[in-house]
Enzyme design. Structure first.
Site, mmCIF file in Angstrom:
data_model
loop_
_atom_site.group_PDB
_atom_site.id
_atom_site.type_symbol
_atom_site.label_atom_id
_atom_site.label_comp_id
_atom_site.label_asym_id
_atom_site.label_seq_id
_atom_site.Cartn_x
_atom_site.Cartn_y
_atom_site.Cartn_z
ATOM 1 N N LYS A 63 0.796 -1.236 0.000
ATOM 2 C CA LYS A 63 0.000 0.000 0.000
ATOM 3 C C LYS A 63 0.829 1.287 0.000
ATOM 4 C CE LYS A 63 -3.446 -1.059 -0.585
ATOM 5 N NZ LYS A 63 -3.790 -1.721 -1.889
ATOM 6 N N HIS A 124 6.854 -7.565 -2.331
ATOM 7 C CA HIS A 124 6.743 -6.783 -1.090
ATOM 8 C C HIS A 124 7.748 -7.282 -0.053
ATOM 9 C CE1 HIS A 124 3.249 -4.600 -2.368
ATOM 10 N NE2 HIS A 124 2.432 -5.630 -2.367
ATOM 11 N N SER A 154 -4.137 3.081 4.540
ATOM 12 C CA SER A 154 -4.399 2.392 3.278
ATOM 13 C C SER A 154 -4.424 0.871 3.486
ATOM 14 C CB SER A 154 -3.324 2.785 2.256
ATOM 15 O OG SER A 154 -3.615 2.239 1.003
ATOM 16 N N TYR A 209 6.421 8.123 -2.080
ATOM 17 C CA TYR A 209 5.062 8.375 -2.593
ATOM 18 C C TYR A 209 4.775 9.876 -2.593
ATOM 19 C CZ TYR A 209 -0.103 8.024 -2.706
ATOM 20 O OH TYR A 209 -1.436 8.153 -3.023
ATOM 21 N N THR A 243 -0.943 8.335 -15.635
ATOM 22 C CA THR A 243 -0.701 7.745 -14.313
ATOM 23 C C THR A 243 -1.271 8.596 -13.178
ATOM 24 O OG1 THR A 243 1.512 8.728 -14.230
ATOM 25 C CG2 THR A 243 1.362 6.477 -15.055
ATOM 26 N N GLU A 246 -6.829 9.645 -11.038
ATOM 27 C CA GLU A 246 -8.124 9.589 -11.731
ATOM 28 C C GLU A 246 -8.047 8.674 -12.952
ATOM 29 O OE1 GLU A 246 -6.567 12.398 -10.716
ATOM 30 O OE2 GLU A 246 -7.890 12.787 -9.009
ATOM 31 N N PHE A 271 -9.921 -0.373 -4.709
ATOM 32 C CA PHE A 271 -8.465 -0.575 -4.690
ATOM 33 C C PHE A 271 -7.757 0.771 -4.793
ATOM 34 C CE2 PHE A 271 -4.240 -1.552 -5.901
ATOM 35 C CZ PHE A 271 -3.972 -2.788 -5.327
ATOM 36 N N GLY A 275 -5.829 8.038 -2.793
ATOM 37 C CA GLY A 275 -4.672 8.479 -3.578
ATOM 38 C C GLY A 275 -4.141 9.837 -3.177
HETATM 39 P P1 A3P Z 1 -5.017 4.870 -0.682
HETATM 40 O O1 A3P Z 1 -5.591 3.644 -0.047
HETATM 41 O O2 A3P Z 1 -4.460 5.833 0.328
HETATM 42 O O3 A3P Z 1 -5.924 5.526 -1.636
HETATM 43 P P2 A3P Z 1 -0.421 -0.318 -3.586
HETATM 44 O O4 A3P Z 1 -0.480 -0.105 -5.048
HETATM 45 O O5 A3P Z 1 0.960 -0.422 -3.028
HETATM 46 O O6 A3P Z 1 -1.343 -1.391 -3.153
HETATM 47 O O7 A3P Z 1 -0.924 1.046 -2.920
HETATM 48 C C1 A3P Z 1 -2.238 1.471 -3.063
HETATM 49 C C2 A3P Z 1 -2.322 2.900 -2.638
HETATM 50 O O8 A3P Z 1 -1.716 3.718 -3.662
HETATM 51 C C3 A3P Z 1 -3.763 3.365 -2.505
HETATM 52 O O9 A3P Z 1 -3.741 4.404 -1.520
HETATM 53 C C4 A3P Z 1 -4.014 3.888 -3.907
HETATM 54 O O10 A3P Z 1 -5.108 4.754 -4.009
HETATM 55 C C5 A3P Z 1 -2.690 4.612 -4.167
HETATM 56 N N1 A3P Z 1 -2.471 4.870 -5.603
HETATM 57 C C6 A3P Z 1 -2.522 3.980 -6.623
HETATM 58 N N2 A3P Z 1 -2.350 4.613 -7.794
HETATM 59 C C7 A3P Z 1 -2.182 5.939 -7.503
HETATM 60 C C8 A3P Z 1 -1.987 7.109 -8.285
HETATM 61 N N3 A3P Z 1 -1.930 7.064 -9.605
HETATM 62 N N4 A3P Z 1 -1.857 8.287 -7.640
HETATM 63 C C9 A3P Z 1 -1.909 8.366 -6.305
HETATM 64 N N5 A3P Z 1 -2.115 7.289 -5.501
HETATM 65 C C10 A3P Z 1 -2.256 6.085 -6.091
#
Ligand code: A3P
Length: 311
Positions: A63, A124, A154, A209, A243, A246, A271, A275
């Site tokens: 996450k 991971h 998350s 991040y 990327t 949205e 999922f 973000g």
């Molecule tokens: P949130 O639960 O805070 O929204 P992983 O890919 O390691 O499982 O992590 C998922 C987290 O990364 C989620 O966080 C998800 O929304 C966020 N995430 C995935 N794509 C993203 C993007 N393009 N921009 C910002 N956050 C993103």
């Protein structure tokens, strides 16, 4: 790409997966680190995995932004061609090495072994559990770290919707377990610190991040440079656009909507959920926040690692 998936009828896969239904199992320890029980069952095979010198490994604590870096990397490798990135869901384009989903879905290991070079592989694992061949082959590794508070929130919501993880219980209990490292993949502190140290000895690009969120173009350029790929401004723009949170939330090849809801129930929590940087403020009490800050200060003392919990 050689894949087991495309020959399967999605409906029959769904039925088979449901028949071999996924269970909310407690993690099992391997060398003191709680892991998915199926990872531990297949440990000997994982350990023997043969990395190739041109493999690229994407590594994160769960996450922390895995999905995001997977899409960024593929878009860079495909020189901004979104059509090419739409060839398959992310979990096929960069297989999750230690994941053994319900049959008939192939394991990450099978997917990776069937893939022609150059491969991009996701894991991971904390640094000490990585199959040794990745070090022997001196593979390039991209690590993404996320601040502990947003990472914990998350992971909490992910436990709610992922039917292969234990029930998270109440937020306060989950947070205590998370801080104590009593969750799948263990201690967040050990993970981020272990990989921070590894970058002094191996080709590891360590990203945050929060930095990607703050200035995606800058961080995408860093990744491209690490991969030895030059990105014209127009291509960079396309990658930034493709990327965004949205775009990826809408895109079936990145939003995990292709995984049966018996495994990932997105009606419980999507999922791609929020973000953002700072969603932790909606979950942490002042006391939880101060407690987490204190532990973080203690555990990260003596390292040069620092995290931003807002941007
Ligand atoms: P949130 O639960 O805070 O929204 P992983 O890919 O390691 O499982 O992590 C998922 C987290 O990364 C989620 O966080 C998800 O929304 C966020 N995430 C995935 N794509 C993203 C993007 N393009 N921009 C910002 N956050 C993103």
């Amino acid at each position: 790409m050689a894949h087991v998936y495309p020959e399967m009828d999605p409906d029959s896969v769904r039925e088979d997966v449901e028949a071999n239904f996924i269970k909310r199992l407690e993690p099992v320890e391997m060398e003191g680190v709680p892991l998915l029980s199926d990872t531990v069952k297949n440990w000997a095979e994982i350990k023997r995995f043969q990395a190739r010198p041109d493999d690229l490994l994407l590594c994160t604590y769960p996450k922390a932004g895995t999905t995001w870096i997977q899409e960024i990397v593929d878009m860079i490798q495909q020189r901004g061609d979104a059509q090419k990135c739409a060839r398959a869901p992310l979990y096929q384009r960069s297989p999750y090495l230690e994941m053994f989903p319900p049959k008939p879905l192939p394991s990450g290991l099978e997917e990776a072994e069937a893939m022609p070079s150059p491969r991009t592989i996701k894991t991971h694992f904390p640094v000490q559990l990585l199959p040794p061949s990745f070090w022997e082959q001196n593979c390039k590794i991209i690590y993404v770290a996320r601040n502990i508070k947003d990472n914990a929130v998350s992971f909490f919501h992910f436990h709610r919707m992922n039917m292969g993880l234990p029930e998270p219980g109440q937020w306060d209990d989950f947070l205590k377990n998370f801080i104590a490292g009593k969750v799948t993949y263990g201690s967040w502190f050990d993970h981020v610190c272990g990989w921070w140290e590894a970058k002094n000895h191996y080709p590891v690009l360590y990203l945050f991040y929060e930095d990607i969120k703050e200035d995606p173009a800058r961080e995408i350029q860093k990744v491209a440079q690490f991969l030895g790929i030059e990105l014209p401004e127009s291509v960079l723009k396309k990658i930034v656009q493709q990327t965004t949170f949205e775009s990826m939330k809408e895109n079936p090849m990145t939003n995990y909507s292709t995984v049966p809801s018996s495994i990932l129930d997105q009606s419980v929590s999507p999922f791609l959920r929020k973000g953002t940087v700072g969603d932790w403020k909606e979950h942490f009490t002042v006391a939880q926040s101060e407690w987490t800050d204190d532990i973080c200060t203690q555990k990260l003392r003596g390292t040069s690692l620092s995290f931003r919990t807002q941007i």
